[in-house]
Design a protein around this motif. Sequence first.
Motif, PDB file in Angstrom:
ATOM      1  N   LEU A  37       0.829  -1.202   0.000  1.00  0.00           N
ATOM      2  CA  LEU A  37       0.000   0.000   0.000  1.00  0.00           C
ATOM      3  C   LEU A  37       0.865   1.255   0.000  1.00  0.00           C
ATOM      4  CD1 LEU A  37      -0.038   1.329   3.114  1.00  0.00           C
ATOM      5  CD2 LEU A  37      -1.389  -0.710   3.543  1.00  0.00           C
ATOM      6  N   GLY A  38       0.256   2.378  -0.286  1.00  0.00           N
ATOM      7  CA  GLY A  38       0.976   3.645  -0.315  1.00  0.00           C
ATOM      8  C   GLY A  38       1.598   3.952   1.030  1.00  0.00           C
ATOM      9  N   GLY A  39       2.841   4.467   0.999  1.00  0.00           N
ATOM     10  CA  GLY A  39       3.518   4.857   2.225  1.00  0.00           C
ATOM     11  C   GLY A  39       4.184   3.715   2.956  1.00  0.00           C
ATOM     12  N   ILE A  40       4.148   2.506   2.391  1.00  0.00           N
ATOM     13  CA  ILE A  40       4.698   1.344   3.086  1.00  0.00           C
ATOM     14  C   ILE A  40       6.208   1.250   2.937  1.00  0.00           C
ATOM     15  CG2 ILE A  40       4.612  -0.414   1.268  1.00  0.00           C
ATOM     16  CD1 ILE A  40       3.288  -0.839   4.843  1.00  0.00           C
ATOM     17  N   GLY A  41       6.770   1.967   1.960  1.00  0.00           N
ATOM     18  CA  GLY A  41       8.217   1.948   1.764  1.00  0.00           C
ATOM     19  C   GLY A  41       8.667   1.153   0.552  1.00  0.00           C
ATOM     20  N   LYS A  42       7.785   1.019  -0.449  1.00  0.00           N
ATOM     21  CA  LYS A  42       8.128   0.232  -1.641  1.00  0.00           C
ATOM     22  C   LYS A  42       9.323   0.823  -2.370  1.00  0.00           C
ATOM     23  CE  LYS A  42       4.062   0.730  -3.538  1.00  0.00           C
ATOM     24  NZ  LYS A  42       3.373   1.469  -2.476  1.00  0.00           N
ATOM     25  N   THR A  43       9.290   2.132  -2.594  1.00  0.00           N
ATOM     26  CA  THR A  43      10.356   2.770  -3.365  1.00  0.00           C
ATOM     27  C   THR A  43      11.686   2.704  -2.628  1.00  0.00           C
ATOM     28  OG1 THR A  43       8.787   4.256  -4.460  1.00  0.00           O
ATOM     29  CG2 THR A  43      11.109   4.919  -4.438  1.00  0.00           C
ATOM     30  N   ARG A  44      11.688   3.044  -1.336  1.00  0.00           N
ATOM     31  CA  ARG A  44      12.941   3.017  -0.571  1.00  0.00           C
ATOM     32  C   ARG A  44      13.540   1.615  -0.552  1.00  0.00           C
ATOM     33  NH1 ARG A  44      14.524   6.873   3.164  1.00  0.00           N
ATOM     34  NH2 ARG A  44      16.436   5.647   3.088  1.00  0.00           N
ATOM     35  N   THR A  45      12.680   0.610  -0.370  1.00  0.00           N
ATOM     36  CA  THR A  45      13.173  -0.769  -0.317  1.00  0.00           C
ATOM     37  C   THR A  45      13.723  -1.194  -1.668  1.00  0.00           C
ATOM     38  OG1 THR A  45      11.522  -1.273   1.388  1.00  0.00           O
ATOM     39  CG2 THR A  45      12.547  -3.137   0.260  1.00  0.00           C
ATOM     40  N   ALA A  46      13.005  -0.864  -2.731  1.00  0.00           N
ATOM     41  CA  ALA A  46      13.462  -1.229  -4.074  1.00  0.00           C
ATOM     42  C   ALA A  46      14.775  -0.532  -4.414  1.00  0.00           C
ATOM     43  CB  ALA A  46      12.389  -0.878  -5.106  1.00  0.00           C
ATOM     44  N   LEU A  47      14.881   0.742  -4.071  1.00  0.00           N
ATOM     45  CA  LEU A  47      16.105   1.481  -4.375  1.00  0.00           C
ATOM     46  C   LEU A  47      17.302   0.934  -3.599  1.00  0.00           C
ATOM     47  CD1 LEU A  47      14.831   5.180  -4.556  1.00  0.00           C
ATOM     48  CD2 LEU A  47      15.704   3.779  -6.434  1.00  0.00           C
ATOM     49  N   ARG A  48      17.089   0.579  -2.336  1.00  0.00           N
ATOM     50  CA  ARG A  48      18.197   0.029  -1.561  1.00  0.00           C
ATOM     51  C   ARG A  48      18.633  -1.321  -2.152  1.00  0.00           C
ATOM     52  NH1 ARG A  48      21.237   0.278   3.128  1.00  0.00           N
ATOM     53  NH2 ARG A  48      21.147   2.489   2.567  1.00  0.00           N
ATOM     54  N   ALA A  49      17.682  -2.167  -2.507  1.00  0.00           N
ATOM     55  CA  ALA A  49      18.033  -3.454  -3.107  1.00  0.00           C
ATOM     56  C   ALA A  49      18.745  -3.253  -4.443  1.00  0.00           C
ATOM     57  CB  ALA A  49      16.781  -4.304  -3.306  1.00  0.00           C
ATOM     58  N   ALA A  50      18.261  -2.302  -5.247  1.00  0.00           N
ATOM     59  CA  ALA A  50      18.879  -2.030  -6.548  1.00  0.00           C
ATOM     60  C   ALA A  50      20.313  -1.553  -6.380  1.00  0.00           C
ATOM     61  CB  ALA A  50      18.060  -0.986  -7.308  1.00  0.00           C
ATOM     62  N   ALA A  51      20.548  -0.695  -5.405  1.00  0.00           N
ATOM     63  CA  ALA A  51      21.910  -0.211  -5.153  1.00  0.00           C
ATOM     64  C   ALA A  51      22.817  -1.354  -4.709  1.00  0.00           C
ATOM     65  CB  ALA A  51      21.887   0.894  -4.100  1.00  0.00           C
ATOM     66  N   ASP A  52      22.268  -2.270  -3.930  1.00  0.00           N
ATOM     67  CA  ASP A  52      23.068  -3.388  -3.420  1.00  0.00           C
ATOM     68  C   ASP A  52      23.506  -4.340  -4.527  1.00  0.00           C
ATOM     69  OD1 ASP A  52      22.845  -2.378  -0.888  1.00  0.00           O
ATOM     70  OD2 ASP A  52      21.277  -3.763  -0.237  1.00  0.00           O
ATOM     71  N   VAL A  53      22.694  -4.472  -5.588  1.00  0.00           N
ATOM     72  CA  VAL A  53      23.026  -5.426  -6.658  1.00  0.00           C
ATOM     73  C   VAL A  53      23.634  -4.743  -7.875  1.00  0.00           C
ATOM     74  CG1 VAL A  53      21.205  -7.009  -5.927  1.00  0.00           C
ATOM     75  CG2 VAL A  53      20.720  -5.329  -7.725  1.00  0.00           C
ATOM     76  N   ALA A  54      23.887  -3.437  -7.781  1.00  0.00           N
ATOM     77  CA  ALA A  54      24.340  -2.674  -8.954  1.00  0.00           C
ATOM     78  C   ALA A  54      25.620  -3.234  -9.566  1.00  0.00           C
ATOM     79  CB  ALA A  54      24.534  -1.202  -8.582  1.00  0.00           C
ATOM     80  N   ASP A  55      26.529  -3.702  -8.730  1.00  0.00           N
ATOM     81  CA  ASP A  55      27.793  -4.226  -9.246  1.00  0.00           C
ATOM     82  C   ASP A  55      27.603  -5.430 -10.165  1.00  0.00           C
ATOM     83  OD1 ASP A  55      29.213  -2.299  -7.972  1.00  0.00           O
ATOM     84  OD2 ASP A  55      29.806  -3.541  -6.265  1.00  0.00           O
ATOM     85  N   GLY A  56      26.459  -6.083 -10.066  1.00  0.00           N
ATOM     86  CA  GLY A  56      26.214  -7.262 -10.885  1.00  0.00           C
ATOM     87  C   GLY A  56      25.663  -6.957 -12.263  1.00  0.00           C
ATOM     88  N   PHE A  57      25.446  -5.664 -12.570  1.00  0.00           N
ATOM     89  CA  PHE A  57      24.902  -5.280 -13.872  1.00  0.00           C
ATOM     90  C   PHE A  57      25.922  -4.400 -14.587  1.00  0.00           C
ATOM     91  CE2 PHE A  57      21.218  -6.425 -11.401  1.00  0.00           C
ATOM     92  CZ  PHE A  57      20.440  -7.140 -12.305  1.00  0.00           C
ATOM     93  N   ALA A  58      26.492  -4.937 -15.651  1.00  0.00           N
ATOM     94  CA  ALA A  58      27.595  -4.256 -16.335  1.00  0.00           C
ATOM     95  C   ALA A  58      27.206  -2.880 -16.848  1.00  0.00           C
ATOM     96  CB  ALA A  58      28.091  -5.120 -17.499  1.00  0.00           C
TER      97      ALA A  58
END
Length: 685
Positions: A37-58
């Motif tokens: 739902l809105g305000g649950i933290g979807k964007t923050r969680t997705a962005l943190r996960a994306a930053a964590d796996v960034a090294d795996g995407f050339a």
Amino acid sequence: MAGNLPTEHTPFVGRRRELTLLRQLCTHSRTVTVTGLGGIGKTRTALRAAADVADGFADGVWFVELSGLQDGALLVHAVATALRVTDHTAKPQRDVLAEHLADKHLLLVLDTCEHLVEACAELAAQLLHAAPGLHILATSRQPIGILGEQVFAVEPMTVAADAARIFEQRARAVRPDFALTAGNRPTAERICARLDGIPLAIELAAGRLGDERLGDLLGRLDDRFQLCADAPGRTTRHSTLRTTIGWSHELCPPAERLLWARLSVFAGSFSQEAAEAVCADDALERAGIGRLLAGLVDKSLLVREQGPQGERFRQLDTVRAYGAEWLRRLGEELPGRGRHLAWCQEFAERGEADWFGPGQAAVFHATRSEHTQLFAALDFALSTPGHGQAGARLAGTLWFYWVGCGLLGDGRYWLDRALAAAPDPSRARLKALWVGGYVAILQGDTRAAADMLDDCRAGALRSDDDTAYAYSTHRLGCAALIRDEHAVAERYFKASVTGYAELGELNSNVMMARIELAMALAFQGDLEAAVGLCTEARATCEAHGERWAKAYALYVLAFAAWAGGRTDEAARLARECLLINYEFRDLVGIVLPIEVIALLRASAGHCEQAAVLQGGARRIWQRVGLPLFGSAYFNAPHDTAVALAREGLGDQGYAAAFERGTCLGLDEVVVAAVLDGTHEPLRIR
């Protein structure tokens, strides 16, 4: 690492288990949708996960914010803009994106998809099919619904200590001395539990600590929920968030509530200057807008950001939606969007005026920063009855953005829509016609260009619009130039130069008319006259601080210097031309000097370098249109360089070096052209 992930403005709290699972999904699944739902933290969680796996995407991780987008047809344009895809051809943007991503290994983050689910599903499916190395991470209140989609639901904060840390972090923004202690922690945790562990609700409540004591805050919160409960028992999580936002709304002073509602017309981030222009009137004094913005920031109803263009503000999607609802109730939605459109028009007119001057680069960056606002205003104008002419006016005013900043595809989309929405004769329509013709020429769509320019000239004659007549005549000269009809082009250019002089016009278009006249003369053998015109144009541009049109004068002068045997001068001019156009992302202005530099390298015996550059240029031409416009005369430097390089390398050696060049990206080609091992490294913006 390539990418554009936004900076985190506050520390990320908790969700260790969720992040571990989400990182695994992003790595091993091609489509993952984070729901909640809105305000649950979807964007923050997705962005943190994306930053964590960034090294795996050339090829990096790329973020596309969709909350301000209302029309699904604009989705492909938003993705292309975020990925910095520049293509000058008339090909459909979907095909351009698919080609761009075909050989990439990257993670694309599509944020806030719920209002564009069908469009997101359709585009995602097409891109995933075209690009085997593409992974998509989406956030949405519901699944996108495509084959192979992995759905990851973000739940409320279940660890009491983590929820309390969010409360403490936000509370310190309004009370710097606040800290959780053994004495107050139980109360803070009870507040967080009462708010169902929803991060946005927790932040909104913590923002009240500037006015409340912790115990009083819990009591008032309980009273509020009791008042709003539809039935005995606990409210749903959706009701919890809405109740908290409504409570924050009621506790805001009337002026803050009104500003909150009026700010909902903005898409994406905005400046204080924009807020003052769009939201101030007799009810909200301009001088007080800054104070009201600060008040909304303190209450977590606005996010303050610092970027290249200075301080900006952003509303979270859930908060904006609440404000938009109140704006409709107040009967101010159409007037508010109208004021937003008017501000965008004024902004565009300032950019158009400043484009011919020392602030040209600043105009480029400032307009990029307002990209989302401009598109939202265009969409409103061109989809709302009675605003078509205003939309045509804005689309035409932005010619410098479409042409000078590498957005031909976007420009063509909006200009075509504007011409369809504003069929009645007007100055705005005439300008949209000649700008549309100009864009179509650069895309290689000469038939559509001729139709628009002929329509413009005829309309200009009927309405005695000498300005539109001069501009459409000028662009007809461009069409003739790339068709190798040099005498015809010369007549058009001379007529437009005369018309501009009679009108007292002096801007980048006027400079380009003189430079293009020089090209027509050079192609007819009068190189001396061409050099004279370009030398004069260069001096005029430098006197006014203009750089974009000047770069094209440098291109002609570089070729003339090579023809005169002044190779060092030619190299210096071509490199300067290239770097200016690279700054503006003008692909035509980038690839033309690269062709000259390749010729210079081949002439100096550096045949392998020349062949590599020609391979890189060919890849750029594929994003421009027909290589060298299909013109035998524009093609002459290229053909000469090919002959010299083949002679030095042999057919197989040339083909191998050319092939290596086709594998280079735009940045790499520019670096290869600017640095030949004999010059100091140059800073490329």
